[in-house]
Design a protein around this motif. Structure first.
Motif, mmCIF file in Angstrom:
data_model
loop_
_atom_site.group_PDB
_atom_site.id
_atom_site.type_symbol
_atom_site.label_atom_id
_atom_site.label_comp_id
_atom_site.label_asym_id
_atom_site.label_seq_id
_atom_site.Cartn_x
_atom_site.Cartn_y
_atom_site.Cartn_z
ATOM 1 N N GLY A 192 0.631 -1.629 0.121
ATOM 2 C CA GLY A 192 -0.075 0.204 -0.090
ATOM 3 C C GLY A 192 0.779 1.120 0.548
ATOM 4 N N LEU A 193 0.515 2.606 -0.672
ATOM 5 C CA LEU A 193 1.071 3.601 -0.691
ATOM 6 C C LEU A 193 0.535 4.076 0.577
ATOM 7 C CD1 LEU A 193 3.023 5.173 -2.426
ATOM 8 C CD2 LEU A 193 0.567 6.321 -3.149
ATOM 9 N N ARG A 194 1.309 5.135 1.484
ATOM 10 C CA ARG A 194 1.371 6.152 2.294
ATOM 11 C C ARG A 194 1.088 7.342 1.981
ATOM 12 N NH1 ARG A 194 2.353 7.997 7.676
ATOM 13 N NH2 ARG A 194 2.309 10.071 6.257
ATOM 14 N N GLY A 195 0.661 8.754 2.333
ATOM 15 C CA GLY A 195 1.559 10.158 1.596
ATOM 16 C C GLY A 195 0.547 10.499 2.489
ATOM 17 N N GLY A 196 0.278 12.188 2.663
ATOM 18 C CA GLY A 196 -0.608 13.323 3.891
ATOM 19 C C GLY A 196 -0.938 13.807 2.521
ATOM 20 N N ALA A 197 -2.250 14.161 2.199
ATOM 21 C CA ALA A 197 -2.784 15.572 0.860
ATOM 22 C C ALA A 197 -2.729 16.682 1.982
ATOM 23 C CB ALA A 197 -3.385 15.431 0.491
ATOM 24 N N PHE A 198 -3.512 16.617 3.622
ATOM 25 C CA PHE A 198 -3.925 17.695 3.915
ATOM 26 C C PHE A 198 -2.766 16.756 5.084
ATOM 27 C CE2 PHE A 198 -7.591 16.888 1.703
ATOM 28 C CZ PHE A 198 -7.941 18.357 1.178
ATOM 29 N N LYS A 199 -1.971 17.840 5.619
ATOM 30 C CA LYS A 199 -0.889 17.087 7.194
ATOM 31 C C LYS A 199 -1.633 18.483 7.795
ATOM 32 C CE LYS A 199 1.388 14.719 7.423
ATOM 33 N NZ LYS A 199 1.365 13.708 7.394
ATOM 34 N N PRO A 200 -1.937 17.217 9.393
ATOM 35 C CA PRO A 200 -2.458 18.123 11.052
ATOM 36 C C PRO A 200 -0.691 18.444 11.555
ATOM 37 C CG PRO A 200 -2.444 16.215 11.059
ATOM 38 C CD PRO A 200 -2.096 15.769 9.433
ATOM 39 N N ARG A 201 -0.177 19.479 11.490
ATOM 40 C CA ARG A 201 1.088 19.881 11.320
ATOM 41 C C ARG A 201 1.205 20.679 13.495
ATOM 42 N NH1 ARG A 201 5.121 19.852 8.008
ATOM 43 N NH2 ARG A 201 6.189 19.366 9.666
ATOM 44 N N THR A 202 1.901 20.178 13.805
ATOM 45 C CA THR A 202 2.231 21.311 15.177
ATOM 46 C C THR A 202 2.545 22.790 14.833
ATOM 47 O OG1 THR A 202 3.027 19.077 16.244
ATOM 48 C CG2 THR A 202 3.474 21.028 17.439
ATOM 49 N N SER A 203 2.731 22.896 14.522
ATOM 50 C CA SER A 203 2.489 24.278 13.574
ATOM 51 C C SER A 203 2.125 25.367 12.510
ATOM 52 C CB SER A 203 4.395 24.874 13.353
ATOM 53 O OG SER A 203 4.425 26.149 12.908
ATOM 54 N N PRO A 204 1.356 26.229 13.055
ATOM 55 C CA PRO A 204 1.268 26.496 11.835
ATOM 56 C C PRO A 204 1.128 27.133 10.148
ATOM 57 C CG PRO A 204 0.144 28.280 13.603
ATOM 58 C CD PRO A 204 1.042 27.081 14.002
ATOM 59 N N TYR A 205 2.611 27.354 11.408
ATOM 60 C CA TYR A 205 3.770 28.019 9.580
ATOM 61 C C TYR A 205 4.348 26.598 8.982
ATOM 62 C CZ TYR A 205 2.676 31.582 12.619
ATOM 63 O OH TYR A 205 1.966 32.045 13.386
ATOM 64 N N SER A 206 4.362 25.194 9.816
ATOM 65 C CA SER A 206 5.011 24.463 8.754
ATOM 66 C C SER A 206 3.903 23.622 7.228
ATOM 67 C CB SER A 206 4.670 23.436 9.803
ATOM 68 O OG SER A 206 5.822 23.613 10.562
ATOM 69 N N PHE A 207 4.292 23.722 6.762
ATOM 70 C CA PHE A 207 4.370 22.766 5.669
ATOM 71 C C PHE A 207 2.099 21.802 5.315
ATOM 72 C CE2 PHE A 207 3.941 19.365 1.709
ATOM 73 C CZ PHE A 207 3.245 20.163 0.889
ATOM 74 N N GLN A 208 1.756 22.219 5.124
ATOM 75 C CA GLN A 208 -0.164 21.708 5.360
ATOM 76 C C GLN A 208 -0.515 20.645 4.544
ATOM 77 O OE1 GLN A 208 -1.622 23.758 8.435
ATOM 78 N NE2 GLN A 208 0.337 23.933 9.035
ATOM 79 N N GLY A 209 0.788 20.590 3.380
ATOM 80 C CA GLY A 209 0.028 19.054 2.393
ATOM 81 C C GLY A 209 -0.374 19.972 1.330
ATOM 82 N N LEU A 210 -0.212 19.364 0.229
ATOM 83 C CA LEU A 210 -0.798 19.728 -0.907
ATOM 84 C C LEU A 210 -2.526 19.805 -1.129
ATOM 85 C CD1 LEU A 210 1.495 18.692 -3.549
ATOM 86 C CD2 LEU A 210 1.864 20.947 -2.347
#
Ligand code: PEP
Ligand code: MN
Length: 344
Positions: free
Chosen positions: A131-149
């Motif tokens: 199976g292939l995993r990968g986040g498109a919506f990323k719940p990040r600890t910081s709101p300034y980090s990459f949030q996904g495409l």
């Protein structure tokens, strides 16, 4: 309470149980297993039912009272152990999790672009992944980090699935996104931060899509299984658990990978369980040893972070395996798998 029907089950015997339950305002959850049909009776008045009387009804083999707070997730509800098949999309291969065959689901923490997603999917597939995993919506600890495409990321995952046949596992961040995610994902991942987001659990419980439920970073095994119960109680019985480490006083690893939880879950629940040693340790060089340990402990497979160039990853690079590291790891799993009666 669980009623195990004799095999083969006669429809009229099953109907009698359902009627009796409904007269008492109990919910029924019927599972048609390969060997047995099982009826779960859930609701406040279940304690008033007399197990001996129920046990004498035609077509009933045995009646088991479930003492744990989780009912549908409990092992008593499915003593032989459950399996969840993933890969509902037309271009996906179907993979059964909770089988003698171990499931390896791997891919980047986040989908960062088309090329890296395609390359990673090819590498995952070539070296034994299912199976292939990968986040498109990323719940990040910081709101300034990459949030996904976002949706674009889902498109790339779908393209990678088309090319490789790998079922796609991706995180659903909120109840409003469940519809969109169902268009793309073979498996809906519930992240650790959302393990007790009850409206989200109920919403994915109303779909027929397999749910990968990560353990909350401060959740006990019982709370985790109660979270699974939220999904199951809505009618979706395709829940796969994932141990991903918990927060402890230990700082030498990102989280403390609780492999004893795998053994506990196997005792208490029929749900298949995967281990995520990437988030569990936070360091790529600890992932191989913890992967071997997870399989030895009875996990049904692994969730691994893999990236074409870990140092440049936008998220979780330090814990991501390179393609070479991933290939070496999967090759090395064979011996431990065989030692515990599992196949790759
Ligand atoms: C992930 O799988 O990338 C992730 C965010 O995991 P967790 O929810 O376990 O932190
Ligand atoms: Mn990650």
């Amino acid at each position: 309470m669980v009623i195990v029907m004799s095999s083969p089950t006669k429809p009229e015997d099953l109907e009698r149980i359902v009627q009796l339950a409904h007269q008492r305002n109990l919910q029924t959850h019927i599972s048609h297993g390969e060997e047995r049909t099982i009826v779960g009776l859930i609701g406040g008045d279940v304690r008033e039912l007399d197990t001996a009387t129920l046990g004498r009804l035609p077509g009933v083999e045995r009646v088991v009272r479930i003492l744990q707070p989780f009912k549908l997730a409990s092992r008593a509800h499915q003593p032989d152990g459950g399996q969840v098949t993933i890969g509902c999309h037309p271009s996906s291969r179907r993979v059964t999790i909770g089988h003698t065959k171990l499931a390896i689901i791997a891919g980047p923490c986040s989908v960062e672009g088309r090329e890296m997603t395609m390359q990673t999917a090819q590498a995952v597939r070539e070296h034994g992944g299912h199976g292939l995993r990968g986040g498109a919506f990323k719940p990040r600890t910081s709101p300034y980090s990459f949030q996904g495409l976002g949706r674009q990321g889902l498109e790339y995952l779908a393209e990678a699935r088309q090319a490789t046949g790998l079922p796609v596992v991706t995180e659903v961040p909120a109840p409003e996104q469940v519809g969109l995610l169902c268009e793309y994902a073979d498996v809906l991942q519930i992240g650790a931060r959302n393990m007790q987001n009850y409206p989200l659990l109920q919403e994915v419980g109303r779909t027929d899509r397999p749910v990968l439920l990560k353990r909350g970073m401060s959740a006990s095994v019982e709370e985790w299984l109660m979270a699974a119960e939220y999904v199951l109680s809505q009618g979706n019985n395709r829940v796969i658990l994932c141990e991903r480490g918990i927060r402890t006083f230990e700082t030498s690893t990102r989280n403390t990978l609780d492999l004893s939880a795998v053994a506990v879950v196997k005792q208490q629940s029929h749900l298949p369980v995967l281990v995520d040693p990437s988030h569990g340790t936070g360091y790529a060089d600890l992932v191989p040893s913890m992967s071997l340990a997870a399989i030895a402990a009875g996990a049904d497979g692994l969730l691994l972070e893999v990236h074409p160039d870990p140092p440049s990853a936008l998220c979780d690079g330090g814990q991501s395996l390179s393609f070479a590291g991933y290939a070496q790891l999967t090759a090395g799993l064979q011996a431990v798998a065989a030692a515990v009666g599992r196949e790759m």
